[in-house]
Design a protein around this motif. Structure first.
Motif, PDB file in Angstrom:
ATOM      1  N   GLY A  79       0.826  -1.198   0.000  1.00 42.94           N
ATOM      2  CA  GLY A  79       0.000   0.000   0.000  1.00 42.94           C
ATOM      3  C   GLY A  79       0.858   1.246   0.000  1.00 42.94           C
ATOM      4  O   GLY A  79       1.972   1.270  -0.507  1.00 42.94           O
ATOM      5  N   VAL A  80       0.355   2.286   0.617  1.00 38.82           N
ATOM      6  CA  VAL A  80       1.039   3.583   0.592  1.00 38.82           C
ATOM      7  C   VAL A  80       2.152   3.663   1.627  1.00 38.82           C
ATOM      8  O   VAL A  80       3.238   4.139   1.352  1.00 38.82           O
ATOM      9  N   PHE A  81       1.895   3.183   2.828  1.00 40.31           N
ATOM     10  CA  PHE A  81       2.825   3.423   3.924  1.00 40.31           C
ATOM     11  C   PHE A  81       3.752   2.248   4.213  1.00 40.31           C
ATOM     12  O   PHE A  81       4.853   2.428   4.670  1.00 40.31           O
ATOM     13  N   GLY A  82       3.284   1.029   3.984  1.00 40.01           N
ATOM     14  CA  GLY A  82       4.019  -0.140   4.434  1.00 40.01           C
ATOM     15  C   GLY A  82       5.001  -0.694   3.420  1.00 40.01           C
ATOM     16  O   GLY A  82       4.909  -0.451   2.223  1.00 40.01           O
ATOM     17  N   GLN A  83       5.932  -1.443   3.955  1.00 40.20           N
ATOM     18  CA  GLN A  83       6.924  -2.113   3.134  1.00 40.20           C
ATOM     19  C   GLN A  83       7.430  -3.306   3.928  1.00 40.20           C
ATOM     20  O   GLN A  83       7.769  -3.181   5.096  1.00 40.20           O
ATOM     21  N   ASP A  84       7.434  -4.470   3.309  1.00 34.29           N
ATOM     22  CA  ASP A  84       7.969  -5.668   3.949  1.00 34.29           C
ATOM     23  C   ASP A  84       9.313  -5.993   3.333  1.00 34.29           C
ATOM     24  O   ASP A  84       9.516  -5.807   2.132  1.00 34.29           O
ATOM     25  N   GLU A  85      10.225  -6.479   4.165  1.00 38.05           N
ATOM     26  CA  GLU A  85      11.563  -6.816   3.694  1.00 38.05           C
ATOM     27  C   GLU A  85      11.877  -8.264   4.047  1.00 38.05           C
ATOM     28  O   GLU A  85      11.587  -8.712   5.152  1.00 38.05           O
ATOM     29  N   ILE A  86      12.488  -8.973   3.097  1.00 33.21           N
ATOM     30  CA  ILE A  86      12.881 -10.365   3.302  1.00 33.21           C
ATOM     31  C   ILE A  86      14.340 -10.494   2.881  1.00 33.21           C
ATOM     32  O   ILE A  86      14.693 -10.217   1.735  1.00 33.21           O
ATOM     33  N   ASP A  87      15.180 -10.922   3.808  1.00 30.23           N
ATOM     34  CA  ASP A  87      16.609 -11.101   3.546  1.00 30.23           C
ATOM     35  C   ASP A  87      16.837 -12.511   3.005  1.00 30.23           C
ATOM     36  O   ASP A  87      16.541 -13.502   3.682  1.00 30.23           O
ATOM     37  N   LYS A  88      17.342 -12.606   1.803  1.00 25.10           N
ATOM     38  CA  LYS A  88      17.540 -13.900   1.143  1.00 25.10           C
ATOM     39  C   LYS A  88      18.461 -14.817   1.937  1.00 25.10           C
ATOM     40  O   LYS A  88      18.273 -16.034   1.951  1.00 25.10           O
ATOM     41  N   LYS A  89      19.436 -14.264   2.621  1.00 21.98           N
ATOM     42  CA  LYS A  89      20.397 -15.067   3.378  1.00 21.98           C
ATOM     43  C   LYS A  89      19.728 -15.796   4.540  1.00 21.98           C
ATOM     44  O   LYS A  89      20.234 -16.797   5.021  1.00 21.98           O
ATOM     45  N   LYS A  90      18.588 -15.295   4.999  1.00 21.34           N
ATOM     46  CA  LYS A  90      17.890 -15.894   6.138  1.00 21.34           C
ATOM     47  C   LYS A  90      16.751 -16.830   5.727  1.00 21.34           C
ATOM     48  O   LYS A  90      16.173 -17.501   6.572  1.00 21.34           O
ATOM     49  N   VAL A  91      16.426 -16.872   4.437  1.00 16.26           N
ATOM     50  CA  VAL A  91      15.294 -17.676   3.969  1.00 16.26           C
ATOM     51  C   VAL A  91      15.685 -19.143   3.886  1.00 16.26           C
ATOM     52  O   VAL A  91      16.675 -19.507   3.254  1.00 16.26           O
ATOM     53  N   GLU A  92      14.870 -19.969   4.533  1.00 15.58           N
ATOM     54  CA  GLU A  92      15.042 -21.415   4.456  1.00 15.58           C
ATOM     55  C   GLU A  92      14.127 -22.002   3.379  1.00 15.58           C
ATOM     56  O   GLU A  92      14.536 -22.853   2.601  1.00 15.58           O
ATOM     57  N   SER A  93      12.879 -21.527   3.351  1.00 17.52           N
ATOM     58  CA  SER A  93      11.931 -21.966   2.321  1.00 17.52           C
ATOM     59  C   SER A  93      10.851 -20.898   2.156  1.00 17.52           C
ATOM     60  O   SER A  93      10.608 -20.100   3.061  1.00 17.52           O
ATOM     61  N   MET A  94      10.203 -20.931   0.979  1.00 14.46           N
ATOM     62  CA  MET A  94       9.119 -19.985   0.688  1.00 14.46           C
ATOM     63  C   MET A  94       8.131 -20.652  -0.255  1.00 14.46           C
ATOM     64  O   MET A  94       8.530 -21.429  -1.111  1.00 14.46           O
ATOM     65  N   TYR A  95       6.857 -20.311  -0.079  1.00 16.08           N
ATOM     66  CA  TYR A  95       5.875 -20.660  -1.094  1.00 16.08           C
ATOM     67  C   TYR A  95       4.817 -19.582  -1.155  1.00 16.08           C
ATOM     68  O   TYR A  95       4.632 -18.809  -0.229  1.00 16.08           O
ATOM     69  N   TYR A  96       4.138 -19.534  -2.303  1.00 20.93           N
ATOM     70  CA  TYR A  96       3.165 -18.484  -2.607  1.00 20.93           C
ATOM     71  C   TYR A  96       1.796 -19.141  -2.712  1.00 20.93           C
ATOM     72  O   TYR A  96       1.605 -20.051  -3.517  1.00 20.93           O
ATOM     73  N   GLU A  97       0.840 -18.705  -1.881  1.00 23.20           N
ATOM     74  CA  GLU A  97      -0.512 -19.261  -1.875  1.00 23.20           C
ATOM     75  C   GLU A  97      -1.492 -18.289  -2.513  1.00 23.20           C
ATOM     76  O   GLU A  97      -1.438 -17.089  -2.251  1.00 23.20           O
ATOM     77  N   VAL A  98      -2.418 -18.826  -3.312  1.00 23.59           N
ATOM     78  CA  VAL A  98      -3.511 -18.027  -3.862  1.00 23.59           C
ATOM     79  C   VAL A  98      -4.830 -18.710  -3.530  1.00 23.59           C
ATOM     80  O   VAL A  98      -4.851 -19.848  -3.085  1.00 23.59           O
ATOM     81  N   ASP A  99      -5.913 -17.987  -3.778  1.00 24.58           N
ATOM     82  CA  ASP A  99      -7.270 -18.450  -3.483  1.00 24.58           C
ATOM     83  C   ASP A  99      -7.506 -18.612  -1.991  1.00 24.58           C
ATOM     84  O   ASP A  99      -8.310 -19.418  -1.562  1.00 24.58           O
ATOM     85  N   PHE A 100      -6.790 -17.862  -1.214  1.00 25.52           N
ATOM     86  CA  PHE A 100      -7.014 -17.816   0.225  1.00 25.52           C
ATOM     87  C   PHE A 100      -8.032 -16.715   0.469  1.00 25.52           C
ATOM     88  O   PHE A 100      -7.981 -15.665  -0.152  1.00 25.52           O
ATOM     89  N   HIS A 101      -8.985 -16.942   1.350  1.00 23.25           N
ATOM     90  CA  HIS A 101     -10.029 -15.955   1.614  1.00 23.25           C
ATOM     91  C   HIS A 101     -10.063 -15.626   3.101  1.00 23.25           C
ATOM     92  O   HIS A 101      -9.809 -16.476   3.943  1.00 23.25           O
ATOM     93  N   ARG A 102     -10.397 -14.382   3.403  1.00 20.04           N
ATOM     94  CA  ARG A 102     -10.581 -13.976   4.792  1.00 20.04           C
ATOM     95  C   ARG A 102     -11.628 -12.881   4.842  1.00 20.04           C
ATOM     96  O   ARG A 102     -11.919 -12.224   3.843  1.00 20.04           O
ATOM     97  N   ASN A 103     -12.186 -12.676   6.013  1.00 24.07           N
ATOM     98  CA  ASN A 103     -13.179 -11.623   6.180  1.00 24.07           C
ATOM     99  C   ASN A 103     -12.495 -10.274   6.106  1.00 24.07           C
ATOM    100  O   ASN A 103     -11.410 -10.083   6.652  1.00 24.07           O
ATOM    101  N   SER A 104     -13.151  -9.345   5.449  1.00 18.87           N
ATOM    102  CA  SER A 104     -12.621  -7.995   5.340  1.00 18.87           C
ATOM    103  C   SER A 104     -12.726  -7.302   6.690  1.00 18.87           C
ATOM    104  O   SER A 104     -13.692  -7.482   7.417  1.00 18.87           O
ATOM    105  N   VAL A 105     -11.749  -6.491   7.012  1.00 20.02           N
ATOM    106  CA  VAL A 105     -11.769  -5.729   8.247  1.00 20.02           C
ATOM    107  C   VAL A 105     -12.917  -4.732   8.194  1.00 20.02           C
ATOM    108  O   VAL A 105     -13.082  -4.016   7.217  1.00 20.02           O
ATOM    109  N   GLY A 106     -13.738  -4.716   9.226  1.00 18.27           N
ATOM    110  CA  GLY A 106     -14.851  -3.779   9.293  1.00 18.27           C
ATOM    111  C   GLY A 106     -16.042  -4.177   8.447  1.00 18.27           C
ATOM    112  O   GLY A 106     -16.977  -3.412   8.294  1.00 18.27           O
ATOM    113  N   ASN A 107     -16.033  -5.394   7.895  1.00 19.11           N
ATOM    114  CA  ASN A 107     -17.128  -5.842   7.048  1.00 19.11           C
ATOM    115  C   ASN A 107     -18.063  -6.713   7.871  1.00 19.11           C
ATOM    116  O   ASN A 107     -17.702  -7.799   8.293  1.00 19.11           O
TER     117      ASN A 107
END
Length: 160
Positions: A79-107
Protein backbone atom coordinates in the motif's frame (compact mmCIF):
# COMPACT_ATOMS: atom_id res chain seq x y z
CA UNK A 1 22.63 -12.03 -9.54
CA UNK A 2 25.24 -9.67 -8.14
CA UNK A 3 24.62 -8.86 -4.46
CA UNK A 4 24.82 -5.11 -5.17
CA UNK A 5 22.48 -5.07 -8.18
CA UNK A 6 19.02 -3.53 -8.13
CA UNK A 7 16.07 -5.35 -9.70
CA UNK A 8 12.71 -3.60 -9.86
CA UNK A 9 9.09 -4.66 -10.34
CA UNK A 10 7.55 -1.47 -11.70
CA UNK A 11 4.14 -0.29 -10.65
CA UNK A 12 1.16 -1.36 -12.74
CA UNK A 13 -0.89 1.73 -11.87
CA UNK A 14 -0.66 4.86 -13.97
CA UNK A 15 0.40 8.30 -12.78
CA UNK A 16 -3.10 9.77 -13.06
CA UNK A 17 -3.96 7.82 -9.90
CA UNK A 18 -1.27 9.78 -8.05
CA UNK A 19 -2.99 13.01 -9.07
CA UNK A 20 -6.45 11.80 -7.96
CA UNK A 21 -5.10 10.41 -4.68
CA UNK A 22 -3.50 13.77 -3.90
CA UNK A 23 -6.93 15.43 -4.16
CA UNK A 24 -8.61 13.14 -1.60
CA UNK A 25 -7.39 14.96 1.55
CA UNK A 26 -8.38 18.29 0.07
CA UNK A 27 -12.12 17.75 0.52
CA UNK A 28 -12.16 17.67 4.35
CA UNK A 29 -9.44 20.34 4.53
CA UNK A 30 -11.51 22.61 2.27
CA UNK A 31 -14.61 22.20 4.46
CA UNK A 32 -12.64 23.03 7.61
CA UNK A 33 -10.88 26.05 6.11
CA UNK A 34 -13.95 27.50 4.42
CA UNK A 35 -16.14 26.79 7.46
CA UNK A 36 -13.78 28.48 9.92
CA UNK A 37 -12.35 31.30 7.84
CA UNK A 38 -13.49 33.71 5.24
CA UNK A 39 -12.49 32.85 1.72
CA UNK A 40 -9.54 35.22 1.47
CA UNK A 41 -5.93 35.18 0.35
CA UNK A 42 -4.77 33.40 3.52
CA UNK A 43 -7.30 30.57 3.29
CA UNK A 44 -6.63 30.10 -0.42
CA UNK A 45 -2.88 30.11 0.28
CA UNK A 46 -3.39 27.48 2.98
CA UNK A 47 -5.43 25.30 0.60
CA UNK A 48 -2.75 25.58 -2.10
CA UNK A 49 -0.01 24.73 0.41
CA UNK A 50 -2.02 21.76 1.74
CA UNK A 51 -2.51 20.49 -1.81
CA UNK A 52 1.19 20.83 -2.63
CA UNK A 53 2.11 18.87 0.51
CA UNK A 54 -0.43 16.19 -0.42
CA UNK A 55 0.86 16.04 -4.00
CA UNK A 56 4.48 15.76 -2.82
CA UNK A 57 3.54 12.97 -0.40
CA UNK A 58 1.57 10.98 -2.98
CA UNK A 59 4.14 11.58 -5.72
CA UNK A 60 6.99 10.40 -3.45
CA UNK A 61 5.12 7.25 -2.45
CA UNK A 62 3.34 6.69 -5.76
CA UNK A 63 6.45 6.59 -7.88
CA UNK A 64 8.21 3.93 -5.80
CA UNK A 65 8.28 0.51 -7.45
CA UNK A 66 5.85 -2.25 -6.43
CA UNK A 67 8.78 -4.42 -5.30
CA UNK A 68 12.53 -4.39 -5.64
CA UNK A 69 15.58 -6.42 -4.74
CA UNK A 70 18.68 -4.70 -3.48
CA UNK A 71 21.64 -6.30 -1.71
CA UNK A 72 19.80 -9.67 -1.59
CA UNK A 73 16.89 -8.11 0.30
CA UNK A 74 13.42 -8.26 -1.24
CA UNK A 75 11.31 -5.15 -0.57
CA UNK A 76 7.56 -5.49 -1.17
CA UNK A 77 5.37 -2.38 -1.09
CA UNK A 78 2.27 -2.84 1.01
CA UNK A 79 0.00 0.00 0.00
CA UNK A 80 1.04 3.58 0.59
CA UNK A 81 2.82 3.42 3.92
CA UNK A 82 4.02 -0.14 4.43
CA UNK A 83 6.92 -2.11 3.13
CA UNK A 84 7.97 -5.67 3.95
CA UNK A 85 11.56 -6.82 3.69
CA UNK A 86 12.88 -10.36 3.30
CA UNK A 87 16.61 -11.10 3.55
CA UNK A 88 17.54 -13.90 1.14
CA UNK A 89 20.40 -15.07 3.38
CA UNK A 90 17.89 -15.89 6.14
CA UNK A 91 15.29 -17.68 3.97
CA UNK A 92 15.04 -21.42 4.46
CA UNK A 93 11.93 -21.97 2.32
CA UNK A 94 9.12 -19.99 0.69
CA UNK A 95 5.87 -20.66 -1.09
CA UNK A 96 3.17 -18.48 -2.61
CA UNK A 97 -0.51 -19.26 -1.88
CA UNK A 98 -3.51 -18.03 -3.86
CA UNK A 99 -7.27 -18.45 -3.48
CA UNK A 100 -7.01 -17.82 0.23
CA UNK A 101 -10.03 -15.96 1.61
CA UNK A 102 -10.58 -13.98 4.79
CA UNK A 103 -13.18 -11.62 6.18
CA UNK A 104 -12.62 -8.00 5.34
CA UNK A 105 -11.77 -5.73 8.25
CA UNK A 106 -14.85 -3.78 9.29
CA UNK A 107 -17.13 -5.84 7.05
CA UNK A 108 -20.23 -7.00 8.91
CA UNK A 109 -21.80 -8.76 5.90
CA UNK A 110 -19.45 -11.73 6.18
CA UNK A 111 -18.16 -11.15 2.64
CA UNK A 112 -14.70 -12.57 2.14
CA UNK A 113 -11.80 -10.98 0.29
CA UNK A 114 -9.24 -12.79 -1.85
CA UNK A 115 -5.75 -12.63 -0.40
CA UNK A 116 -2.44 -13.85 -1.71
CA UNK A 117 0.02 -15.01 0.92
CA UNK A 118 3.73 -15.67 0.91
CA UNK A 119 4.68 -18.24 3.52
CA UNK A 120 8.29 -17.78 4.55
CA UNK A 121 10.40 -19.99 6.79
CA UNK A 122 13.38 -18.07 8.09
CA UNK A 123 16.33 -19.89 9.62
CA UNK A 124 15.73 -20.30 13.34
CA UNK A 125 12.11 -19.09 13.25
CA UNK A 126 8.69 -20.58 12.65
CA UNK A 127 6.77 -19.90 9.43
CA UNK A 128 5.79 -16.31 8.71
CA UNK A 129 2.58 -15.78 6.74
CA UNK A 130 2.91 -12.53 4.83
CA UNK A 131 -0.41 -11.39 3.31
CA UNK A 132 -0.12 -9.47 0.06
CA UNK A 133 -2.78 -6.81 0.57
CA UNK A 134 -2.25 -4.70 -2.54
CA UNK A 135 -3.70 -7.15 -5.04
CA UNK A 136 -4.21 -4.49 -7.71
CA UNK A 137 -0.45 -3.99 -7.81
CA UNK A 138 0.87 -7.51 -7.14
CA UNK A 139 -1.71 -10.13 -8.11
CA UNK A 140 -2.47 -9.31 -11.73
CA UNK A 141 -0.95 -12.16 -13.77
CA UNK A 142 0.87 -13.15 -10.55
CA UNK A 143 3.35 -10.31 -11.07
CA UNK A 144 4.88 -10.56 -7.59
CA UNK A 145 5.14 -14.36 -7.68
CA UNK A 146 7.00 -14.32 -11.01
CA UNK A 147 9.25 -11.46 -9.90
CA UNK A 148 10.30 -13.36 -6.76
CA UNK A 149 10.68 -16.71 -8.55
CA UNK A 150 12.71 -15.27 -11.44
CA UNK A 151 14.94 -12.95 -9.43
CA UNK A 152 15.04 -13.81 -5.73
CA UNK A 153 14.07 -17.31 -4.59
CA UNK A 154 12.71 -20.40 -6.32
CA UNK A 155 9.45 -20.42 -4.40
CA UNK A 156 6.67 -22.95 -4.86
CA UNK A 157 3.20 -21.97 -6.11
CA UNK A 158 0.17 -23.37 -4.27
CA UNK A 159 -3.48 -22.96 -5.08
CA UNK A 160 -5.83 -23.78 -2.18
Amino acid sequence: MDANSLLVLNRSRDNSQIFWASLVPMLPISFVVIGNLELNVYSISFLVLAYLVSLAFWFTNGTKPAAWIKDDILHIRDGVFGQDEIDKKKVESMYYEVDFHRNSVGNSSGEETDVHIIVIKLKGFSEWRLPIKDLEEHAEKLRLYHFIKDNFFNLEFRRL
